[in-house]
Design an enzyme around this catalytic site. Sequence first.
Site, PDB file in Angstrom:
ATOM      1  N   TYR A 117       2.829  -3.026   5.182  1.00 62.29           N
ATOM      2  CA  TYR A 117       1.597  -3.119   6.288  1.00 62.29           C
ATOM      3  C   TYR A 117       2.209  -3.959   7.408  1.00 62.29           C
ATOM      4  O   TYR A 117       0.830  -4.047   8.634  1.00 62.29           O
ATOM      5  CB  TYR A 117       0.977  -3.250   6.220  1.00 62.29           C
ATOM      6  CG  TYR A 117      -0.115  -2.525   4.857  1.00 62.29           C
ATOM      7  CD1 TYR A 117      -0.063  -1.214   5.180  1.00 62.29           C
ATOM      8  CD2 TYR A 117      -0.592  -2.950   3.842  1.00 62.29           C
ATOM      9  CE1 TYR A 117      -0.771  -0.300   4.603  1.00 62.29           C
ATOM     10  CE2 TYR A 117      -1.058  -2.128   2.524  1.00 62.29           C
ATOM     11  CZ  TYR A 117      -0.887  -0.558   3.010  1.00 62.29           C
ATOM     12  OH  TYR A 117      -0.820   0.089   2.074  1.00 62.29           O
ATOM     13  N   CYS A 124       1.507 -10.576  25.270  1.00 58.53           N
ATOM     14  CA  CYS A 124       0.131 -11.247  26.256  1.00 58.53           C
ATOM     15  C   CYS A 124      -0.906 -11.283  25.752  1.00 58.53           C
ATOM     16  O   CYS A 124      -1.592 -10.468  26.570  1.00 58.53           O
ATOM     17  CB  CYS A 124       1.063 -10.360  27.947  1.00 58.53           C
ATOM     18  SG  CYS A 124       2.096 -10.388  28.404  1.00 58.53           S
ATOM     19  N   PRO A 174      -0.478   1.847  -6.420  1.00 55.13           N
ATOM     20  CA  PRO A 174       0.147   0.104  -5.891  1.00 55.13           C
ATOM     21  C   PRO A 174       0.963   0.474  -4.251  1.00 55.13           C
ATOM     22  O   PRO A 174       1.750   1.281  -4.330  1.00 55.13           O
ATOM     23  CB  PRO A 174       0.442  -0.983  -6.417  1.00 55.13           C
ATOM     24  CG  PRO A 174       0.989  -0.300  -7.473  1.00 55.13           C
ATOM     25  CD  PRO A 174       0.609   1.413  -8.005  1.00 55.13           C
ATOM     26  N   GLY A 175       0.407  -0.279  -2.867  1.00 56.38           N
ATOM     27  CA  GLY A 175       1.721  -0.486  -1.970  1.00 56.38           C
ATOM     28  C   GLY A 175       1.386  -1.680  -1.698  1.00 56.38           C
ATOM     29  O   GLY A 175       3.451  -1.630  -2.309  1.00 56.38           O
TER      30      GLY A 175
HETATM   31  C1  LIG Z   1      -3.893   2.687   1.421  1.00 56.20           C
HETATM   32  C2  LIG Z   1      -3.926   3.529  -0.087  1.00 56.20           C
HETATM   33  C3  LIG Z   1      -3.201   2.792  -1.055  1.00 56.20           C
HETATM   34  C4  LIG Z   1      -2.152   1.765  -1.295  1.00 56.20           C
HETATM   35  O1  LIG Z   1      -3.404   0.231  -1.117  1.00 56.20           O
HETATM   36  P1  LIG Z   1      -2.596  -1.284  -1.030  1.00 56.20           P
HETATM   37  O2  LIG Z   1      -3.675  -2.087  -0.623  1.00 56.20           O
HETATM   38  O3  LIG Z   1      -1.308  -1.034  -0.599  1.00 56.20           O
HETATM   39  O4  LIG Z   1      -2.206  -1.605  -2.609  1.00 56.20           O
HETATM   40  C5  LIG Z   1      -2.997   3.403  -2.409  1.00 56.20           C
HETATM   41  N1  LIG Z   1      -4.025   4.914  -2.696  1.00 56.20           N
HETATM   42  C6  LIG Z   1      -4.751   4.964  -1.063  1.00 56.20           C
HETATM   43  C7  LIG Z   1      -5.526   5.772  -1.549  1.00 56.20           C
HETATM   44  C8  LIG Z   1      -4.374   4.083  -0.561  1.00 56.20           C
HETATM   45  O5  LIG Z   1      -5.166   4.912   1.214  1.00 56.20           O
END
Ligand SMILES: *Cc1c(COP(=O)(O)O)cnc(C)c1O
Length: 468
Positions: free
Chosen positions: A426, A396, A319-320
């Site tokens: 992001y 702009c 998760p990010g």
């Molecule tokens: C972007 C990405 C994530 C994280 O995605 P989220 O939507 O931020 O949880 C995890 N694994 C890979 C390989 C990614 O490219």
Amino acid sequence: MNAHAPAWLTVPDDVNALRPDEWAADVARSAAGEVSVAGLPAAELAREFGTPLFVLSEEDFRRRARLFRDTFAEAFKRIGAEAEVYYAGKSFLCTEVARWVESEGLGLDTCSAGEMLVARRAGFPAARVALHGNNKSAAEIARALDDGVGRIVSDSLDELSLVERIARERGVVAPVMLRLKTGVQAHTHESIATAHEDQKFGLSMASDEGRSEAHEAAARAIASEHLELLGVHAHVGSQIFEPTGFEQSAARLIAFLAEIRDEHGVELSELDLGGGHGIAYTPEDTPRPVAELAEASADVVARECAAHSLAVPSVSVEPGRAIVGPTTFTLYEAGTVKDVRLESGAGGAVRRYVAVDGGMSDNPRPVLYGADYSVTLASRTSAAEPVLSRVVGKHCESGDIVVRYAYLPGDVAAGDLLAVPATGAYCWALSSNYNYLPRPAVVAVRGGEARLIVRRETEDDLLARDIG
Ligand SMILES: *Cc1c(COP(=O)(O)O)cnc(C)c1O
């Protein structure tokens, strides 16, 4: 209902209320009515650090990191397996955040030399770092091997050969995983769906005749003395709410593990289910509890492994957004307010445009994906009637929208502070210097104290690379 607002946006009963899903747990309105985080009022942060400003709750970040770590570990323990969480650094990474990730016991996903550099600077143990990317350079692969990165997630046959060659030159064995295109269609924006066939990521599992790319890659990795094939990986996409996509993806990865076992007699030990867990940006978004996702993943892994008579591998998730997204809000100062007529005639609909001191340079997601956000008046409460508003930036481009649809109090004026929640992922990461705006600072707040973790760019920074 307002014909100029989407169905999910209703006129709020209380325009000053904060929807808890969208904010860090320690954000609240103070007795004086200001939005405050960990006891610090928005106006004080704006005075000390300027605007636009990314305000990140450290406690909330750590809490979400632990929540993923513990919830997945428990769910998989139930089926006799281990689960690890790799924080997707691309969502937001700086040295301090890498340290938090480390201290909470998570791994770290990187996808460039620069991200690995931040990890190294933070003293992040390389063994817990993964390197992703669909076009890793030789230099990036070499750095990963020299640093001792724990897994290189290989994205193509070309890359696998490159990793092999670089590992052979160094006389080392490269730990690799294979990123597979599982063909799962995620229900999300096209630019962030990443497992269907017609996109750039991963090795295809489809074959008309002979071996698929994925099977060929596995065969080569198993045969090589300089590659250690750990397992397989898939990332379905981002901002996903339904567990079905993760379940289908896991089932296909496990079926592949069984095919590899049948063909080569090797049981691979790692299964990475990717990230993409969705968060709430607006009332339209309905994220599931982490436990529900973890249980669903554990169930499908247990079931599919049993069906194929495979031992349950070690699982990882990435998760990010779901960790950092809700921890942060962006604080802007309002400037020009303009009423735009949407229908002609007296009493015709009007949309109020409230311009802020940032925009697509600090949050390009609305422009890139049509992403929606919420917004609140942060420096005070208001008893004015809610007005259908659009928060726009100062760039702009007419597409420079921060919050496409929102109700703001009718008396919002220049000098007010607006806070846009759920901007942890992001936004800073995708920020730019468009129109020569300096990128905002990131301030971490904890226990009534705020400290800068990324400083604002200066005018000198803006000119620093211009040879003149
Ligand atoms: C972007 C990405 C994530 C994280 O995605 P989220 O939507 O931020 O949880 C995890 N694994 C890979 C390989 C990614 O490219």
